[in-house]
Structures are given as structure tokens and as C-alpha cells.
Design a protein around this motif. Structure first.
Motif, PDB file in Angstrom:
ATOM      1  N   GLN A   5      29.386 -88.748  37.023  1.00 34.22           N
ATOM      2  CA  GLN A   5      29.280 -87.691  36.013  1.00 34.22           C
ATOM      3  C   GLN A   5      28.300 -86.624  36.488  1.00 34.22           C
ATOM      4  O   GLN A   5      28.544 -85.423  36.327  1.00 34.22           O
ATOM      5  CB  GLN A   5      28.813 -88.286  34.682  1.00 34.22           C
ATOM      6  N   THR A   6      27.186 -87.082  37.081  1.00 32.08           N
ATOM      7  CA  THR A   6      26.213 -86.144  37.634  1.00 32.08           C
ATOM      8  C   THR A   6      26.814 -85.383  38.807  1.00 32.08           C
ATOM      9  O   THR A   6      26.578 -84.181  38.977  1.00 32.08           O
ATOM     10  CB  THR A   6      24.946 -86.893  38.094  1.00 32.08           C
ATOM     11  N   VAL A   7      27.609 -86.081  39.637  1.00 31.89           N
ATOM     12  CA  VAL A   7      28.263 -85.420  40.771  1.00 31.89           C
ATOM     13  C   VAL A   7      29.187 -84.309  40.281  1.00 31.89           C
ATOM     14  O   VAL A   7      29.139 -83.174  40.764  1.00 31.89           O
ATOM     15  CB  VAL A   7      29.070 -86.447  41.602  1.00 31.89           C
ATOM     16  N   ILE A   8      30.025 -84.636  39.306  1.00 32.15           N
ATOM     17  CA  ILE A   8      30.997 -83.664  38.789  1.00 32.15           C
ATOM     18  C   ILE A   8      30.287 -82.475  38.145  1.00 32.15           C
ATOM     19  O   ILE A   8      30.554 -81.316  38.466  1.00 32.15           O
ATOM     20  CB  ILE A   8      31.953 -84.336  37.777  1.00 32.15           C
ATOM     21  N   LEU A   9      29.360 -82.771  37.236  1.00 33.44           N
ATOM     22  CA  LEU A   9      28.664 -81.692  36.526  1.00 33.44           C
ATOM     23  C   LEU A   9      27.734 -80.923  37.461  1.00 33.44           C
ATOM     24  O   LEU A   9      27.551 -79.708  37.307  1.00 33.44           O
ATOM     25  CB  LEU A   9      27.875 -82.276  35.347  1.00 33.44           C
ATOM     26  N   GLY A  10      27.142 -81.632  38.431  1.00 35.81           N
ATOM     27  CA  GLY A  10      26.224 -80.979  39.364  1.00 35.81           C
ATOM     28  C   GLY A  10      26.902 -79.991  40.288  1.00 35.81           C
ATOM     29  O   GLY A  10      26.252 -79.116  40.857  1.00 35.81           O
ATOM     30  N   HIS A  11      28.219 -80.129  40.449  1.00 33.76           N
ATOM     31  CA  HIS A  11      28.968 -79.197  41.293  1.00 33.76           C
ATOM     32  C   HIS A  11      29.705 -78.140  40.463  1.00 33.76           C
ATOM     33  O   HIS A  11      30.556 -77.414  40.982  1.00 33.76           O
ATOM     34  CB  HIS A  11      29.964 -79.958  42.169  1.00 33.76           C
ATOM     35  N   MET A  12      29.392 -78.053  39.173  1.00 33.12           N
ATOM     36  CA  MET A  12      30.052 -77.065  38.316  1.00 33.12           C
ATOM     37  C   MET A  12      29.169 -75.846  38.091  1.00 33.12           C
ATOM     38  O   MET A  12      29.488 -74.743  38.526  1.00 33.12           O
ATOM     39  CB  MET A  12      30.438 -77.702  36.978  1.00 33.12           C
ATOM     40  N   THR A  13      28.043 -76.043  37.402  1.00 32.28           N
ATOM     41  CA  THR A  13      27.113 -74.934  37.182  1.00 32.28           C
ATOM     42  C   THR A  13      25.691 -75.420  37.428  1.00 32.28           C
ATOM     43  O   THR A  13      25.414 -76.616  37.377  1.00 32.28           O
ATOM     44  CB  THR A  13      27.193 -74.387  35.735  1.00 32.28           C
ATOM     45  N   ALA A  14      24.797 -74.470  37.689  1.00 32.42           N
ATOM     46  CA  ALA A  14      23.407 -74.834  37.963  1.00 32.42           C
ATOM     47  C   ALA A  14      22.747 -75.481  36.748  1.00 32.42           C
ATOM     48  O   ALA A  14      21.887 -76.350  36.870  1.00 32.42           O
ATOM     49  CB  ALA A  14      22.631 -73.586  38.383  1.00 32.42           C
ATOM     50  N   ALA A  15      23.154 -75.036  35.555  1.00 30.35           N
ATOM     51  CA  ALA A  15      22.525 -75.552  34.331  1.00 30.35           C
ATOM     52  C   ALA A  15      23.050 -76.929  33.940  1.00 30.35           C
ATOM     53  O   ALA A  15      22.371 -77.681  33.235  1.00 30.35           O
ATOM     54  CB  ALA A  15      22.771 -74.574  33.176  1.00 30.35           C
ATOM     55  N   ALA A  16      24.246 -77.288  34.411  1.00 26.09           N
ATOM     56  CA  ALA A  16      24.910 -78.502  33.932  1.00 26.09           C
ATOM     57  C   ALA A  16      24.150 -79.766  34.292  1.00 26.09           C
ATOM     58  O   ALA A  16      24.047 -80.703  33.488  1.00 26.09           O
ATOM     59  CB  ALA A  16      26.330 -78.567  34.477  1.00 26.09           C
ATOM     60  N   ILE A  17      23.576 -79.836  35.527  1.00 24.44           N
ATOM     61  CA  ILE A  17      22.907 -81.058  35.949  1.00 24.44           C
ATOM     62  C   ILE A  17      21.641 -81.296  35.127  1.00 24.44           C
ATOM     63  O   ILE A  17      21.345 -82.430  34.726  1.00 24.44           O
ATOM     64  CB  ILE A  17      22.595 -81.042  37.472  1.00 24.44           C
ATOM     65  N   ALA A  18      20.877 -80.231  34.836  1.00 28.30           N
ATOM     66  CA  ALA A  18      19.667 -80.383  34.023  1.00 28.30           C
ATOM     67  C   ALA A  18      20.030 -80.708  32.574  1.00 28.30           C
ATOM     68  O   ALA A  18      19.405 -81.567  31.934  1.00 28.30           O
ATOM     69  CB  ALA A  18      18.828 -79.109  34.081  1.00 28.30           C
ATOM     70  N   ALA A  19      21.064 -80.042  32.035  1.00 26.72           N
ATOM     71  CA  ALA A  19      21.498 -80.306  30.652  1.00 26.72           C
ATOM     72  C   ALA A  19      21.990 -81.736  30.503  1.00 26.72           C
ATOM     73  O   ALA A  19      21.696 -82.420  29.516  1.00 26.72           O
ATOM     74  CB  ALA A  19      22.596 -79.320  30.253  1.00 26.72           C
ATOM     75  N   ASN A  20      22.730 -82.217  31.500  1.00 27.42           N
ATOM     76  CA  ASN A  20      23.235 -83.589  31.460  1.00 27.42           C
ATOM     77  C   ASN A  20      22.099 -84.593  31.567  1.00 27.42           C
ATOM     78  O   ASN A  20      22.119 -85.647  30.926  1.00 27.42           O
ATOM     79  CB  ASN A  20      24.230 -83.812  32.602  1.00 27.42           C
ATOM     80  N   SER A  21      21.085 -84.270  32.378  1.00 27.67           N
ATOM     81  CA  SER A  21      19.929 -85.162  32.513  1.00 27.67           C
ATOM     82  C   SER A  21      19.211 -85.327  31.182  1.00 27.67           C
ATOM     83  O   SER A  21      18.881 -86.442  30.761  1.00 27.67           O
ATOM     84  CB  SER A  21      18.959 -84.605  33.564  1.00 27.67           C
ATOM     85  N   VAL A  22      18.981 -84.213  30.498  1.00 33.10           N
ATOM     86  CA  VAL A  22      18.298 -84.257  29.193  1.00 33.10           C
ATOM     87  C   VAL A  22      19.155 -84.991  28.169  1.00 33.10           C
ATOM     88  O   VAL A  22      18.686 -85.901  27.476  1.00 33.10           O
ATOM     89  CB  VAL A  22      17.991 -82.825  28.708  1.00 33.10           C
ATOM     90  N   ALA A  23      20.425 -84.612  28.057  1.00 43.39           N
ATOM     91  CA  ALA A  23      21.299 -85.209  27.043  1.00 43.39           C
ATOM     92  C   ALA A  23      21.513 -86.696  27.275  1.00 43.39           C
ATOM     93  O   ALA A  23      21.470 -87.496  26.340  1.00 43.39           O
ATOM     94  CB  ALA A  23      22.651 -84.483  27.037  1.00 43.39           C
ATOM     95  N   SER A  24      21.734 -87.093  28.542  1.00 35.96           N
ATOM     96  CA  SER A  24      22.006 -88.507  28.833  1.00 35.96           C
ATOM     97  C   SER A  24      20.774 -89.363  28.605  1.00 35.96           C
ATOM     98  O   SER A  24      20.890 -90.521  28.187  1.00 35.96           O
ATOM     99  CB  SER A  24      22.503 -88.667  30.272  1.00 35.96           C
ATOM    100  N   ASN A  30      22.495 -79.232  23.952  1.00 33.96           N
ATOM    101  CA  ASN A  30      22.735 -79.417  22.520  1.00 33.96           C
ATOM    102  C   ASN A  30      24.204 -79.760  22.254  1.00 33.96           C
ATOM    103  O   ASN A  30      24.510 -80.679  21.474  1.00 33.96           O
ATOM    104  CB  ASN A  30      22.343 -78.150  21.763  1.00 33.96           C
ATOM    105  N   THR A  31      25.122 -79.049  22.909  1.00 35.70           N
ATOM    106  CA  THR A  31      26.561 -79.334  22.739  1.00 35.70           C
ATOM    107  C   THR A  31      26.907 -80.723  23.261  1.00 35.70           C
ATOM    108  O   THR A  31      27.672 -81.466  22.646  1.00 35.70           O
ATOM    109  CB  THR A  31      27.400 -78.279  23.468  1.00 35.70           C
ATOM    110  N   PHE A  32      26.328 -81.075  24.413  1.00 30.22           N
ATOM    111  CA  PHE A  32      26.552 -82.421  24.963  1.00 30.22           C
ATOM    112  C   PHE A  32      26.149 -83.487  23.956  1.00 30.22           C
ATOM    113  O   PHE A  32      26.847 -84.492  23.762  1.00 30.22           O
ATOM    114  CB  PHE A  32      25.742 -82.612  26.247  1.00 30.22           C
ATOM    115  N   LEU A  33      25.004 -83.301  23.291  1.00 29.40           N
ATOM    116  CA  LEU A  33      24.490 -84.306  22.356  1.00 29.40           C
ATOM    117  C   LEU A  33      25.358 -84.406  21.096  1.00 29.40           C
ATOM    118  O   LEU A  33      25.489 -85.492  20.518  1.00 29.40           O
ATOM    119  CB  LEU A  33      23.038 -83.987  21.986  1.00 29.40           C
ATOM    120  N   ILE A  34      25.924 -83.297  20.661  1.00 32.95           N
ATOM    121  CA  ILE A  34      26.846 -83.345  19.512  1.00 32.95           C
ATOM    122  C   ILE A  34      28.085 -84.180  19.868  1.00 32.95           C
ATOM    123  O   ILE A  34      28.537 -85.025  19.083  1.00 32.95           O
ATOM    124  CB  ILE A  34      27.251 -81.919  19.083  1.00 32.95           C
TER     125      ILE A  34
END
Length: 447
Positions: free
Chosen positions: A258-277, A354-358
Motif C-alpha cells: 500500500q505504501t509502495v502504491i501510494l508512495g509512487h502516486m503523489t508526494a503527499a500520499a505517503i505522508a498522509a497514509n503514514s498518519v492515517a494508518s 482526513n479523507t483516508f480516515l473517513i
């Protein structure tokens, strides 16, 4: 057949402590995330990448421990402690062997390991700096987790909670000083966070060993107990646990991907996923605690030989899992705003988290039913292969291919990809219900 007060007392005395222990354990990672999030978003992302390695490793140890609990709780139901000690010795040396192999791998190939998760060189640099120290926690963590699984199989869980609280405060204290360079200490950033975690893990392991040597009364474990080997019991254990290790490793890899996929999408996605997960994992403790509790109760009841009671307890607990899931989903939805406010993130990253957490608030309801039913009741009853087959089909046959297509072919948003990555937590409820009510999942594992 009626469930008396003894059952509820047994369930909640284990459940509450296991949930609190899991929350306190995860709070160590949350503390690292929050403090590093306030220090540097690059540092946060670097540590998040390293934690994916830790997560896969933790899943392997969890499978070893869960297999031990499934076996030993049945022997505990029969009041036979000698086989439990021999199984514990086998599991301990297996865990130590895995810890040594992982230590060697990340020592020889640190950059290669982190490049799996991101191509951003500053993030990789911070991750390698963190990994340089955190790799020394692997051995201590393995010993601690396996010893705690041994105690859990005899329904001793309070020490785990006490250790987690102690570890949390040691880690936070050192982080506070070394990440930011307070009280005249050097400002070490990710290195300071790693030192805090390593110190906490060493103290945690030492205190647990002293407790078992001085206070534990059910098994009376000694060092010599871990030097014995029973070929027959080891064969029984690995026959059960090998598919569990396989599927837990794949599940850990799935989460890492999941980190691999999101980390290769946008710069913000990996940090957002880290916080949400990280926040999601905290609330997920309610499901994890239910799963561990169900495994002990089911295994112990099978050991007594009362199969009708096993089936009845299964149905009662599944109703409880649904209630737990609804509460957990509401809790995650409510706490997302105050927790996100503690992070120093860009507006884009914070909105995405925030969207990830919803989305994960809805996922939590399904997870809180299917996970305890599959891993606690069905797998705890001795039928590990059902869970293995279901996870292989759902994760590797449906979820990951769909997520890769949505991310890299359709070019969907990270929010849509997160929905795809977690879809199995909803649809796995159906096979879990059918197998637990109509399947042949009860296995007597003791000799």
C-alpha cells in the motif's frame, strides 16, 4: 445452553487488557510519527518506509505467537504444561533465527530495502539513518513477543499492558530530548527517535525476563526449558503454523505494498497514509484484542472437550464483534480531527489524511467482525488453512491487482486506491460467517 457471568468475565478480563496493551505498544510508533511529523515531513516519510519492514517482521512474529497460543491454549485447557514448554522452546529459536536473518538483510542492503517503498532520495536518506539503529531492536522484539504469547496462552496478560506503558514513556521521554535537542542534548532527528525505540525495547525485554523468572507461577519457565527440543511437538506446531506464517507475511507485504502504491502516486500520499494508518492501527486494537481473546477462549474450550460449548461461544462472540466494530468505527471517525491537528503537515497532506480516515472508519466495522471471526474463532479452532486460502484469493487475487490497475492504469485518485486496498475487510465477512456457522473448523491439536 446459556452464557453465564463467568464467560463474560473471562472474555472482558482478557479483552480489555489486550486492547490497552496493543494501544500502548502502537503508541510507541505514534509518538515517533507525531514528534517526527512536527520535526520534518521528510523525516516522517523516511521512518514510515522503515516501519513497513518492521510491520512485515511483526506479522511473522505474530503468526509464530498466534500458532503458539492456538496449540498451548488447548494444552492449557487439559492442564498439561510440559508440552507447552517444549513448544515455547521451538517458537523462541525460530523467532531468534528470523530476527538474525532480517538484521543481516537490512545491514547489507539498507538502500535497496527502502527503495522498494520510494524513489525519493531525501526520504531514503532519512530512512537509512533511522534503520542504522532500529535494526538492533529486532532480536529484543522477537524474544519479548514470543514470551508474551506464552503468557497469553495461560491467560496472563496484565504484564503485557504494564510493559507497554513503561515502553511508551521511556520512548517518549528520549524522543522529546533527542529529536529536537532539548536540555542541552544534540538535535538528532530520526536518529534520536531510533535511540528512544531501541532503549525502550531493551528495557522491555529485560523486565519481562525478570518477571518470568521471579513471578510467573503457571509454567515456571527456566532457561533450560528453552534448550530442549521435542521433534514430534515441533512437527505438530509447524504443520499448523507454516501456512499461518505464509499468509501473515503476505498480509504484511500487502500492507507494505500500500505504501509502495501510494508512495509512487503523489508526494503527499505517503505522508498522509503514514498518519492515517498509524491512527487506524490504534483503533484497530479493538479488533486485534477481540481476535486474541477469542483464540484463547476457543482453544481452551476445545481442550476441555466440550464441542457444543465451543460452537455456542462462537455465535455469542460474533454478536459481540459486531458491536465492537460499530463502536470502533465511530471512535475513529470522531478522533480523526483532533489527532490530525497535532501534525505539522501541508494542507494537501492533511486533507488527504482526513479523507483516508473517513474511509477507514467504514472499513473498521467490517474488519472488527471478520478478523476476530477468521483469526480468533476459525483459526483459533485449529483450521488455519481456511484463512490462508481466503486471504490468498482476496488479497492477491482481487485487492492488489485491482489497486495496481486503479493506481497506474486508470490513474485514479489516492482516495479511490485506498478504498480498493481495504475492500477485502468488507467482503471477507461473508465467508467468515458461512464457515463459522456451517463449516467444519474445530480441530483437536493436542496429543
Amino acid at each position: 445452553m446459556r452464557v453465564n457471568q463467568t464467560f463474560y468475565k473471562q472474555f472482558f478480563s482478557l479483552y480489555i487488557v489486550l486492547v490497552l496493551q496493543n494501544v500502548a505498544t502502537l503508541s510507541v510508533n505514534l509518538a515517533d510519527n507525531m514528534m517526527l511529523g512536527g520535526y520534518s515531513e521528510v523525516a516522517l516519510s523516511g521512518v514510515a518506509a522503515v516501519n513497513q519492514i518492521q510491520f512485515v517482521y511483526q506479522q511473522i512474529l505474530m503468526a509464530l505467537g498466534d500458532g503458539l497460543v492456538i496449540f498451548c491454549s488447548q494444552y492449557w485447557g487439559k492442564k498439561q504444561t510440559e508440552p507447552m514448554k517444549k513448544i515455547a522452546a521451538t517458537v523462541m529459536w525460530t523467532g531468534i533465527g528470523i530476527a538474525v536473518l532480517l538484521f543481516a538483510a537490512v545491514s547489507l542492503f539498507p538502500h535497496h530495502a527502502l527503495r522498494i517503498f520510494t524513489n525519493d532520495e531525501p526520504i531514503i536518506g532519512q530512512g537509512v539513518e533511522y534503520l542504522r539503529i532500529i535494526r538492533f531492536t529486532y532480536l529484543f522484539f522477537a524474544v519479548t513477543q514470543i514470551l508474551l504469547a506464552v503468557l497469553r496462552s495461560v491467560e496472563v496478560v496484565k504484564i503485557a499492558f504494564a510493559l507497554s506503558i513503561m515502553t511508551f514513556f521511556i520512548n517518549c521521554g528520549i524522543n522529546w530530548v533527542l529529536i529536537y535537542g532539548r536540555y542541552g542534548a544534540p538535535e538528532l532527528g530520526v536518529t534520536g527517535a531510533a535511540i528512544g525505540t531501541l532503549t525502550a525495547r531493551i528495557v522491555e525485554c529485560a523486565v519481562l525476563i525478570i518477571y518470568i523468572a521471579k513471578k510467573e507461577v503457571h509454567l515456571k519457565l527456566k532457561i533450560q526449558n528453552f534448550l530442549q527440543f521435542d521433534r514430534l511437538l515441533s512437527k505438530d506446531y509447524f504443520k499448523l503454523v507454516t501456512p499461518m506464517i505464509f499468509v501473515q507475511t503476505l498480509w504484511g507485504l500487502n500492507t507494505a505494498l500500500q505504501t509502495v502504491i501510494l508512495g509512487h502516486m503523489t508526494a503527499a500520499a505517503i505522508a498522509a497514509n503514514s498518519v492515517a494508518s498509524t491512527v487506524f492501527l490504534m483503533v484497530k486494537s479493538m479488533a486485534v484484542g477481540a481476535s486474541s481473546t477469542a483464540s484463547v477462549i476457543i482453544g481452551k474450550t476445545i481442550g476441555t472437550g466440550d464441542i457444543d460449548r465451543v460452537k455456542y461461544y462462537s455465535r455469542v462472540m460474533q454478536r459481540m464483534f459486531l458491536v465492537i466494530g460499530i463502536i470502533a468505527g465511530i471512535v475513529l471517525f470522531i478522533i480523526r480531527i483532533p489527532i490530525l491537528s497535532l501534525y505539522d503537515l501541508t494542507p494537501e497532506t492533511k486533507a488527504m489524511a482526513n479523507t483516508f480516515l473517513i474511509i477507514l472508519s467504514i472499513v473498521m466495522v467490517g474488519m472488527s467482525y471478520q478478523m476476530p471471526t477468521n483469526n480468533g474463532i476459525i483459526r483459533g479452532g485449529g483450521n488455519a488453512m481456511f484463512v490462508v486460502k481466503m486471504d490468498l484469493i482476496s488479497i492477491w487475487g482481487i485487492v492488489l491487482p485491482l489497486s495496481f490497475i486503479m493506481a497506474f492504469v486508470v490513474k485514479a485518485s489516492p482516495e479511490v486506491v485506498v478504498c480498493c486496498l481495504n475492500a477485502d475487510q468488507i467482503f471477507k465477512c461473508v465467508p467468515a460467517y458461512l464457515e463459522s456457522h456451517y463449516g467444519n473448523w474445530i480441530r483437536k491439536l493436542t496429543r
